[in-house]
Design a protein around this motif. Structure first.
Motif, PDB file in Angstrom:
ATOM      1  N   PHE A  64      30.857  33.896  38.180  1.00 29.95           N
ATOM      2  CA  PHE A  64      32.288  34.177  38.062  1.00 29.95           C
ATOM      3  C   PHE A  64      32.805  33.852  36.673  1.00 29.95           C
ATOM      4  N   TRP A  65      32.168  32.888  36.023  1.00 32.55           N
ATOM      5  CA  TRP A  65      32.622  32.558  34.666  1.00 32.55           C
ATOM      6  C   TRP A  65      32.285  33.712  33.711  1.00 32.55           C
ATOM      7  N   ILE A  66      31.105  34.291  33.905  1.00 34.53           N
ATOM      8  CA  ILE A  66      30.736  35.433  33.062  1.00 34.53           C
ATOM      9  C   ILE A  66      31.718  36.584  33.297  1.00 34.53           C
ATOM     10  N   SER A  68      34.799  36.378  34.383  1.00 35.53           N
ATOM     11  CA  SER A  68      36.101  36.037  33.789  1.00 35.53           C
ATOM     12  C   SER A  68      36.071  36.247  32.284  1.00 35.53           C
ATOM     13  N   LEU A  69      34.931  35.919  31.691  1.00 33.24           N
ATOM     14  CA  LEU A  69      34.788  36.091  30.250  1.00 33.24           C
ATOM     15  C   LEU A  69      34.893  37.569  29.888  1.00 33.24           C
TER      16      LEU A  69
ATOM     17  N   PHE B 112      22.009  34.008  29.273  1.00 31.70           N
ATOM     18  CA  PHE B 112      23.017  33.803  30.316  1.00 31.70           C
ATOM     19  C   PHE B 112      22.348  33.706  31.682  1.00 31.70           C
ATOM     20  N   LEU B 135      26.867  27.499  28.243  1.00 37.63           N
ATOM     21  CA  LEU B 135      27.817  28.617  28.164  1.00 37.63           C
ATOM     22  C   LEU B 135      28.544  28.608  26.831  1.00 37.63           C
ATOM     23  N   ALA B 160      38.080  30.715  24.487  1.00 38.14           N
ATOM     24  CA  ALA B 160      37.752  31.769  25.451  1.00 38.14           C
ATOM     25  C   ALA B 160      37.293  31.160  26.769  1.00 38.14           C
ATOM     26  N   LEU B 161      36.451  30.120  26.681  1.00 42.50           N
ATOM     27  CA  LEU B 161      35.962  29.514  27.923  1.00 42.50           C
ATOM     28  C   LEU B 161      37.100  28.830  28.679  1.00 42.50           C
ATOM     29  N   SER B 164      39.215  31.441  30.370  1.00 43.33           N
ATOM     30  CA  SER B 164      38.619  32.111  31.527  1.00 43.33           C
ATOM     31  C   SER B 164      38.327  31.130  32.662  1.00 43.33           C
ATOM     32  N   LEU B 167      40.498  31.607  35.927  1.00 42.00           N
ATOM     33  CA  LEU B 167      40.083  32.810  36.656  1.00 42.00           C
ATOM     34  C   LEU B 167      38.782  32.543  37.398  1.00 42.00           C
ATOM     35  N   MET B 168      37.857  31.833  36.707  1.00 42.42           N
ATOM     36  CA  MET B 168      36.581  31.511  37.337  1.00 42.42           C
ATOM     37  C   MET B 168      36.810  30.673  38.579  1.00 42.42           C
ATOM     38  N   LEU B 171      38.089  32.789  41.447  1.00 46.27           N
ATOM     39  CA  LEU B 171      37.013  33.592  42.034  1.00 46.27           C
ATOM     40  C   LEU B 171      36.064  32.713  42.841  1.00 46.27           C
ATOM     41  N   PHE B 172      35.776  31.536  42.307  1.00 47.37           N
ATOM     42  CA  PHE B 172      34.870  30.599  42.975  1.00 47.37           C
ATOM     43  C   PHE B 172      35.389  30.246  44.361  1.00 47.37           C
TER      44      PHE B 172
END
Lengths: 316, 653
Positions: A64-66, A68-69, B112, B135, B160-161, B164, B167-168, B171-172
């Motif tokens: 999910f982090w990818i 979001s990125l 990744f 990351l 950026a991290l 995001s 949002l992560m 979603l999680f």
């Protein structure tokens, strides 16, 4: 596939309005993932499937982090273009067969730096420019002039994949400006001498360009005559006058009728063009007679005369 | 592209992937990740020296050779270890044929993917921390590789991290989880497993007891029972070969009645060992996802060794009634030959006592009164008659010795008996409000079947020898097991205790909410937040919309944020405002000269000052070299004073 794509693109370009100034907004910015972006999306999907299968909670987090990125990259790429202002500047007209510079300026009013690429299909030209916050930059797009007359600026793609290279934001712009292709000059020695209308002036020499005095600027004075140092120092617009300003002296007649009717239009224009350039080079006065216009000696005559030659079209 | 400028970006990619595979040094055969790290280093050297890369004719045989090495070492190229090994090998060779930007992008994408591999082995907070570091490095390398922002890319990566991250998290939490796997992979049989094993011999539990790691944690619904009542049963050992007790699954089925007792409901989180998890004595019914085997032991349906959470209910202190047939009774009385002295002692008690319960009483009294010692380091028991040796000469032992000896005595006296292994006790963590059971709580005791009442009775001979083992835990009864501070070697001081408990609580919360966030927990959260009664499409959509809006807030802030204006721009704005006070409108396109011309009618002193400021502005604005910050600030100060003056004047007029 390719011809189809080309046709689709040209159809699309014809639909674009011609604009002298364009400000990129969400209505005309398109966003697509790059190959790298798609690859990373596939990686996120693979990690997600692995997380599902092995019930690895942290791997869900990674997937999910990818993603979001990637979403963030969409926004960031969009931001590279959004609000960017482009406007046309006067292009550099030049002779047929040469490459003209289509001048544009990019204005970045935002407070962030932008990485902008410009691409034109004609001439496969690609320009990259880095616009600092609040900065402005002039860009010239080379355009090969392959026929006489006006050429529209090429349709431009403005794109950026900054900052990640994951998403490509792009937009199309059809600049409302043209560059002129003057006829290709063809040497024509004999005719050149004939056209001279002898006046009673002194023969020309080095001394004639001698500076005489300064006078107030008059409309029609050429940039060469303006006293720039005065303008800079005193903020006054003045023109230089020379000892022997070519006024009322011999005027060359460069006429369409100088050539036999059998000679084709382009050759005639090319020869006239060459003679015109010769006159300009020698600093002689001349008059261009074309079937539809006559260009009298005047300020900026060179450009006007060349433009007349470039635009000359005859009912045949 | 500009090739020489590109080099550092490739170094960044190499550095990032080298960081990513560091944890694999612990999980794979050491030589393999070390080899790949070495290859990355070699590639970096080639980059720096602009050397030619080896051709495919060299690389392919080497790759095959390395893969063969993996096969010899691991016996597999698939599954968790095999797959990970193959992937990092591919990475090691891919960098040697990476030349263009596109190749390096593939390396990054592989990086990744590889950052997920260590999570298959370990999901501790440390793994999560390393994931974040990986990351960050990968994002930084990606920015470098895109090549547009050579400076400040580390800052952009962090930004950026962070942007995001919300949002992560959404979603999680929101994206649906599956209750089971899509396909099952072969298990890695050689992976070392800890925990209680299928058999028990002298030393098997005392090894376990010296480990301080957490076995499982429990949250009770309502009042927790007394610690001395917490017997967590895992395994029944019903066969003795003279030295070792083991489980031969003598009974395939049983009919059991639980009578009386106090109902205790609890939620247990732990990693199953060979599909087994302990349950409190005696479980009322099988919890979801498992079955109760004969002997009321839990066996889980899945054979995964990932941590699971089960909701269980037990009847504490109930009577375990079961009618054993004659053959069953004989099965529980079987003994190998040997240990004549012990048999004689058992027969002697048999004669003295009226019934089975009397015998048990007699035996426990014997252990209590005859100088037995509870110790982690008993003398070695050798020879065929190990029980005799323990009971009559050494008299020192750990729980497995006492349980084994007691079960032997009971069987010798004709009483059906079996050894039970599991855990005894737990430690309460007031910070996280849960009970922690550790490996050191591992225990063994005995169950005997009383003919008179037809029930299994738990007998803990260790409790007779060392009563505080059951009431206070093992660390109180064996001084060397008291928790110590690493390196300092002394007991944990009082002020450190809350810290240790907080750490445990954090670990518990991590286990519960991050590692153990599964379909069931997700459903609970959905219900709690009122998003829906099931995790279906509509509910997920609602949650995404709701959570997405929350997650986008920081992005909105980022979007709206205006970067700090350059001091020159600030100064120009001030001048424009000042001239406005004087009644002069300045257009954005006006340059310094235009501004001066428009201000021509102002009083002389103002004009002179303005002219000087504008002149400096032009000098600074149109000079390309970097300006000393002090000069700009000094100018800005003058402009501020000028603007103040203008405002004052307007107020007066």
């Amino acid at each position: 596939m390719l011809p189809f794509r080309k046709r689709l693109r040209s159809w699309w370009w014809r639909r674009l309005p011609r604009e002298a100034v364009c400000r990129l907004s969400q209505r005309r910015i398109y966003l697509l993932p790059t190959r790298f972006g798609l690859l990373l999306l596939a990686v996120a999907a693979a990690v997600w499937v692995g997380a599902l299968n092995y019930a690895v909670s942290l791997a869900y987090g990674l997937a999910f982090w990818i993603i979001s990125l990637l979403l963030l990259a969409v926004l960031m790429a969009y931001r590279q273009l959004a609000g960017l202002q482009l406007q046309v500047e006067a292009g550099e007209n030049t002779f047929l067969g040469q490459v003209a510079n289509c001048r544009l300026s990019l204005i970045n009013q935002a407070g962030v730096e932008r990485q902008i690429h410009l691409w034109a299909e004609e001439g496969e030209c690609a320009v990259h420019c880095q616009l600092p916050a609040g900065g402005q930059q002039s860009v010239s797009i080379p355009l090969l002039l392959n026929r006489r007359g006006p050429h529209a600026y090429p349709v431009l793609q403005i794109w950026s994949t900054a900052p990640f290279g994951l998403i490509r934001a792009f937009s199309w712009w059809r600049p409302d400006a043209t560059v002129l292709a003057y006829p290709h000059p063809l040497p024509d020695r004999i005719r050149h001498a004939d056209g001279l209308q002898t006046g009673k002036g002194r023969s020309r020499g080095e001394g004639e360009e001698d500076f005489s005095h300064l006078a107030e600027y008059q409309a029609g004075d050429t940039p060469r005559q303006i006293a720039w140092s005065m303008l800079a120092r005193r903020d006054v617009l003045a023109s230089k006058r020379f000892v022997s300003q070519p006024r009322g002296h011999a005027v060359h007649e460069l006429a369409w009728q100088d050539y036999p009717a059998a000679l084709d239009v382009e050759t005639r224009l090319s020869r006239l063009c060459w003679r015109l350039l010769q006159c300009e080079k020698a600093g002689q006065r001349y008059r261009v007679r074309l079937p539809d216009t006559v260009i009298e000696p005047q300020a900026g005559q060179r450009e006007r005369a060349l433009a007349a030659l470039a635009n000359c079209s005859l009912p045949s | 592209m500009k090739h020489s400028l590109f080099r550092p970006a490739e170094m960044a990619v190499l550095l990032a992937v080298a960081l990513v595979i560091v944890p694999l040094l612990f999980y794979l055969p050491f030589w393999l990740p070390a080899l790949v790290e070495l290859m990355l280093l070699l590639r970096a050297c080639l980059l720096l020296r602009h050397s030619r890369l080896p051709g495919l004719a060299v690389l392919l045989p080497l790759l095959v050779l390395a893969a063969a090495g993996v096969w010899l070492n691991l016996n597999t190229l698939i599954g968790r270890e095999g797959g990970a090994a193959l992937l990092i090998l591919l990475l090691g060779f891919k960098v040697f044929e990476s030349r263009q930007q596109r190749d390096w992008q593939v390396v990054l994408a592989l990086g990744f993917f590889l950052s997920a591999i260590p999570l298959l082995f370990d999901q501790s907070p440390w793994s999560a921390l390393w994931l974040v570091i990986s990351l960050l490095a990968l994002t930084w390398a990606m920015l470098r590789l895109a090549g547009d922002i050579p400076s400040g890319s580390a800052r952009t990566a962090v930004q950026a991290l962070l942007l995001s991250l919300p949002l992560m998290l959404v979603l999680f939490v929101v994206m649906p989880r599956l209750p089971g796997p899509l396909w099952s992979m072969p298990h890695d049989s050689h992976t070392a497993q800890t925990g209680l094993s299928d058999s028990m011999e002298p030393g098997s539990i005392s090894q376990l007891v010296q480990r301080e790691d957490a076995a499982f944690s429990v949250v009770f619904a309502g009042q927790a029972p007394a610690v001395s009542q917490m017997y967590w049963r895992i395994m029944i050992l019903d066969d003795f070969d003279g030295r070792r007790w083991q489980n031969v699954h003598g009974l395939q089925q049983e009919t059991v009645q639980l009578q009386g007792g106090q109902l205790v409901r609890y939620r247990l989180t732990g990693k199953p060992v060979r599909s087994r998890l302990p349950l409190l004595e005696y479980p009322l019914q099988a919890p979801g996802g498992g079955v109760l085997e004969p002997g009321r032991l839990l066996r889980l349906a899945s054979d995964s060794d990932d941590a699971v959470r089960i909701d269980a209910a037990s009847l504490l202190g109930s009577h375990y009634r079961q009618s054993l047939s004659q053959s069953d009774q004989d099965f529980y009385r079987r003994l190998p030959p040997g240990n004549p002295a012990s048999r004689q002692l058992a027969m002697q008690w048999r004669m003295q006592s009226q019934d089975d319960a009397g015998f048990v009483h007699e035996a426990l009294l014997h252990f209590r009164l005859n100088g037995y010692r509870y110790t982690l380091t008993p003398p070695l028991l050798e020879g065929d008659n190990s029980t005799d040796a323990f009971l009559f000469s050494t008299r020192q032992g750990f729980c497995e010795h006492y349980a084994s000896a007691f079960a032997f005595l009971a069987r010798a006296a004709g009483i059906p008996a079996r050894v039970v292994t599991g855990y005894q006790g737990a430690q309460y963590n007031p910070v996280g409000r849960f009970w922690q059971v550790r490996s050191s709580d591992a225990h063994a005791w005995v169950e005997v079947w009383l003919k008179e009442s037809g029930e299994w009775l738990r007998v803990d001979p260790t409790a007779a020898v060392a009563p505080q083992r059951v009431s206070d835990g093992v660390s109180q009864s064996i001084p060397s097991l008291q928790p110590a501070v690493p390196l300092m070697g002394s007991r944990i001081p009082g002020w450190l205790l809350p810290l240790q408990q907080s750490w445990q609580a954090a670990g518990f919360a991590w286990q519960q909410w991050v590692v153990g966030y599964d379909a069931a927990r997700q459903l609970n959260l959905y219900r709690l937040l009122g998003l829906g009664e099931a995790v279906d499409a509509a509910a997920v959509l609602r949650a995404l919309l709701f959570g997405g809006a929350l997650g986008l807030l920081p992005l909105l802030w980022w979007w709206r944020r205006r970067p700090a204006m350059a001091p020159l721009q600030v100064g120009r704005n001030l001048l424009v405002a000042a001239l406005q006070c004087h009644g002069i409108a300045i257009l954005p396109s006006d340059g310094p000269l235009d501004m001066m011309n428009k201000a021509a009618h102002l009083p002389k002193d103002v004009r002179v000052l303005l002219k000087q400021l504008l002149k400096e502005y032009a000098a600074m604005r149109y000079r390309h070299a970097e300006l000393p910050a002090r000069q700009v600030q000094a100018w800005l100060g003058q402009v501020r004073r000028f603007a103040q003056q203008a405002r004052k004047q307007r107020r007066h007029s």
